[in-house]
Design an enzyme around this catalytic site. Structure first.
Site, short mmCIF file in Angstrom:
data_model
loop_
_atom_site.label_atom_id
_atom_site.label_comp_id
_atom_site.label_asym_id
_atom_site.label_seq_id
_atom_site.Cartn_x
_atom_site.Cartn_y
_atom_site.Cartn_z
N ASP A 174 45.18 34.12 48.07
CA ASP A 174 45.14 32.67 47.91
C ASP A 174 46.06 31.94 48.89
OD1 ASP A 174 47.61 33.37 46.96
OD2 ASP A 174 47.33 32.55 44.95
N GLY A 175 46.78 32.71 49.71
CA GLY A 175 47.65 32.08 50.71
C GLY A 175 48.92 31.49 50.12
N ARG B 7 56.63 42.32 64.93
CA ARG B 7 56.72 43.48 64.05
C ARG B 7 56.14 44.69 64.77
NH1 ARG B 7 55.76 40.86 58.80
NH2 ARG B 7 55.81 38.63 59.20
N ARG C 256 49.43 34.18 54.56
CA ARG C 256 49.95 33.07 53.74
C ARG C 256 51.22 32.51 54.37
NH1 ARG C 256 53.46 35.60 49.02
NH2 ARG C 256 53.93 37.58 49.99
N ASP D 107 54.17 46.77 59.21
CA ASP D 107 54.08 45.31 59.37
C ASP D 107 55.33 44.62 58.82
OD1 ASP D 107 52.71 46.47 57.04
OD2 ASP D 107 52.57 44.41 56.34
N ASN D 108 56.17 45.37 58.12
CA ASN D 108 57.42 44.81 57.62
C ASN D 108 58.61 45.37 58.39
OD1 ASN D 108 55.90 43.41 55.74
ND2 ASN D 108 56.23 44.90 54.11
P1 AMP Z 1 53.34 41.45 52.35
O1 AMP Z 1 53.10 42.34 51.19
O2 AMP Z 1 53.87 40.10 51.94
O3 AMP Z 1 54.15 42.08 53.42
O4 AMP Z 1 51.90 41.15 52.95
C1 AMP Z 1 51.03 42.10 53.46
C2 AMP Z 1 49.82 41.38 53.99
O5 AMP Z 1 49.11 40.73 52.94
C3 AMP Z 1 50.10 40.31 55.02
O6 AMP Z 1 49.03 40.28 55.90
C4 AMP Z 1 50.15 39.07 54.18
O7 AMP Z 1 49.90 37.89 54.93
C5 AMP Z 1 49.03 39.34 53.18
N1 AMP Z 1 49.23 38.61 51.93
C6 AMP Z 1 50.14 38.86 50.97
N2 AMP Z 1 50.01 37.99 49.95
C7 AMP Z 1 49.00 37.15 50.26
C8 AMP Z 1 48.39 36.03 49.61
N3 AMP Z 1 48.81 35.60 48.43
N4 AMP Z 1 47.39 35.43 50.26
C9 AMP Z 1 46.95 35.86 51.44
N5 AMP Z 1 47.48 36.89 52.10
C10 AMP Z 1 48.50 37.54 51.53
MG MG Z 2 54.79 41.67 55.15
#
Ligand code: AMP
Ligand code: MG
Length: 496
Positions: free
Chosen positions: A121-122, A179, A89, A254-255
């Site tokens: 949903d991106g 990352r 997203r 990944d973070n």
């Molecule tokens: P995050 O929890 O934001 O670090 O995201 C972990 C993974 O989930 C990453 O690959 C993000 O791009 C994906 N991701 C998180 N939220 C969404 C969303 N609403 N739509 C699509 N991908 C998501």
């Molecule tokens: Mg992340």
């Protein structure tokens, strides 16, 4: 309005990314813009037009020269390896060269689906976008390496999480979005060439002082040196987090940024009363990412990074493992020395003595036993030097005063060996220990007002004080105060 883009990542081999355009939104509205940062990045702020900016920061218009892309990455999430995550997203618009000559990534977060979206949903809800905005800017103001927030727009659309919320897009600025997970994605595919390209890119962008291109036989040294450098930055970063009571909440690989910046503010939060076992994140059921666990987890994440570099470090895998292992093991010592330096600074000490660690630990223990507020207890050390009234203000934070009463004379005795007067020490303390942090209850109040009532005044007021964290804030609302029982935030939700 935009500075010109460098398109460095876009010029790396195609398999590192997927080119992808943002999905337009119905009604973009600019709700926050970081003018100071925009100037630093070389934006023509005078030519700034809020309507045009809203279009661009919402992804409705791609700025000239940008080539948006979703980066590929993998990652260990809560210990489990996921071979493909990627920007689901978010989109990298490109890099710009800032006024100090540094390359900075510009990324839209919440800009629509990409081939990495899986079931998502991106999109991003307004609350988490504003939380990242507030906390990252506060971290920066406290001198802690972090991605920055350039702009936030609302989309005029709803996103559906636990409840429907207004949608938003954050424009994030980072030293890079490399990352640990980026390396893992290619290592898992045995694509050593891509890992090497990423390692060279990381050295070029973040560690230019490492030994340059060396002869083949010595190349292993270069990548081992990269590992060592990343270990050093992460050790320092986590020590700095802990010095302000910060809990990241989702320290997945990944973070974990290769540049050593704090990245991906999800259910992050600050401790109020000091308790090293504190966990906030609703998804962190076992406390994997509790306050005190953060160094251990950082080291674990770095071990995953080391694994990706093994083929570059030595052709002989046993030798590569042995060399990488000793670098990873050295994290403990690196972290300890950074943590001790953070604690010494928090006590107002510029010199170093054998007993400093124990002195600091005894104060922490007294804070834990007395349920003292972490931020205020350190902040009021300076008050205690002003006289008995200040000392009483400090003591008022503790349930039961004996431990503190026993500790203060020891601290004073230690300060006497600093060779500067107490006024100077008080000045130091007030420049090190923040008066205001983005307290969770204030953050939640600001987010709720924006999301539920379209009222951004609390967000703006909070932003104004937390970006001057070492000043005593004036005004009606007491931003320094810990939460009342009814205001306490016990759980933070990822809300992605
Ligand atoms: P995050 O929890 O934001 O670090 O995201 C972990 C993974 O989930 C990453 O690959 C993000 O791009 C994906 N991701 C998180 N939220 C969404 C969303 N609403 N739509 C699509 N991908 C998501
Ligand atoms: Mg992340």
């Amino acid at each position: 309005m935009f500075p010109s883009f460098s398109l460095r990542y876009a010029r790396l081999p195609a398999r590192l990314r997927v080119d992808c355009l943002p999905t337009p939104v119905t009604e973009p509205r600019l709700v926050a813009f970081n003018r100071e940062l925009a100037e630093e990045l070389g934006f023509d702020v005078e030519a700034f037009d809020a309507e045009r900016a809203a279009e661009v920061f919402a992804g409705n218009a791609v700025p000239e020269g940008a080539e948006p892309l979703a980066m590929a990455y993998a990652g260990h999430q809560f210990g489990n390896f996921v071979p493909q995550l990627g920007d689901g997203r978010a989109l990298l618009l490109g890099e710009v060269v800032d006024r100090r000559g540094r390359l900075r990534d510009l990324q839209l977060k919440g800009s629509g689906r990409t081939p990495f979206s899986r079931g998502g949903d991106g999109r991003a809800p307004l609350g988490p976008v504003l939380r990242e905005y507030l906390v990252s800017e506060a971290m920066h103001a406290m001198g802690i390496p972090t991605t920055r927030a350039l702009a936030a727009v609302t989309t005029g659309e709803r996103v559906f999480r636990r409840i429907p919320e207004p949608g938003a897009v954050l424009t994030r600025v980072a030293a890079s979005h490399l990352r640990v997970g980026t390396f893992q994605y290619f290592a898992a595919r045995r694509d050593t060439e891509a890992v090497q390209l990423l390692a060279d890119e990381a050295i070029d962008r973040h560690y230019p002082d490492l030994p340059g291109e060396l002869a083949e036989v010595e190349a292993g040294e270069r990548y081992l040196a990269l590992l060592e450098a990343v270990v050093g930055r992460q050790a320092e970063l986590v020590a700095r987090w802990m010095g302000i009571g910060f809990i990241h909440g989702v320290m997945n690989t990944d973070n974990t940024s290769i540049s050593g910046e704090t990245i991906d503010y999800g259910p992050c939060a600050f401790m109020d009363a000091y308790d090293p076992r504190t966990v906030f994140s609703s998804i962190d059921e076992r406390g994997r990412y509790a306050y005190l666990n953060q160094p251990v987890i950082a080291q674990w994440n770095l071990a995953r990074f080391a694994e990706t570099l093994l083929p570059l470090i030595d052709d002989d895998s046993d030798r590569a493992i042995a060399r990488a292992t000793s670098v990873i093991e050295a994290f403990t010592e690196r972290f300890d020395s950074c943590w001790q330096a953070v604690l010494r600074a928090k006590l107002g000490l510029a010199t170093r003595e054998e007993g400093d660690g124990a002195l600091a630990q005894d104060l922490l223990d007294a804070m834990q036993a007395g349920k003292a507020d972490f931020t205020l207890a350190f902040r009021r050390l300076a008050d205690a030097l002003d006289g008995p009234e200040g000392e009483a203000r400090l003591a008022a934070l503790f349930d039961g005063h004996e431990a503190l009463a026993a500790w203060l004379p020891r601290w004073r005795e230690r300060l006497a060996r600093e060779d500067v007067d107490e006024a100077e020490i008080a000045r130091r303390l007030r420049g090190t220990n923040p008066a205001v942090i983005p307290r969770n209850h204030r953050v939640e109040q600001a987010l709720a007002a924006a999301a539920e009532e379209d009222d951004f005044a609390p967000f703006e007021a909070l932003l104004a004080v937390i970006t001057r964290p070492f000043e005593e804030p004036a005004g009606e609302v007491d931003y320094t105060r810990p939460p009342h029982d009814s205001e306490k935030v016990l759980r933070t939700f990822c809300g992605t």
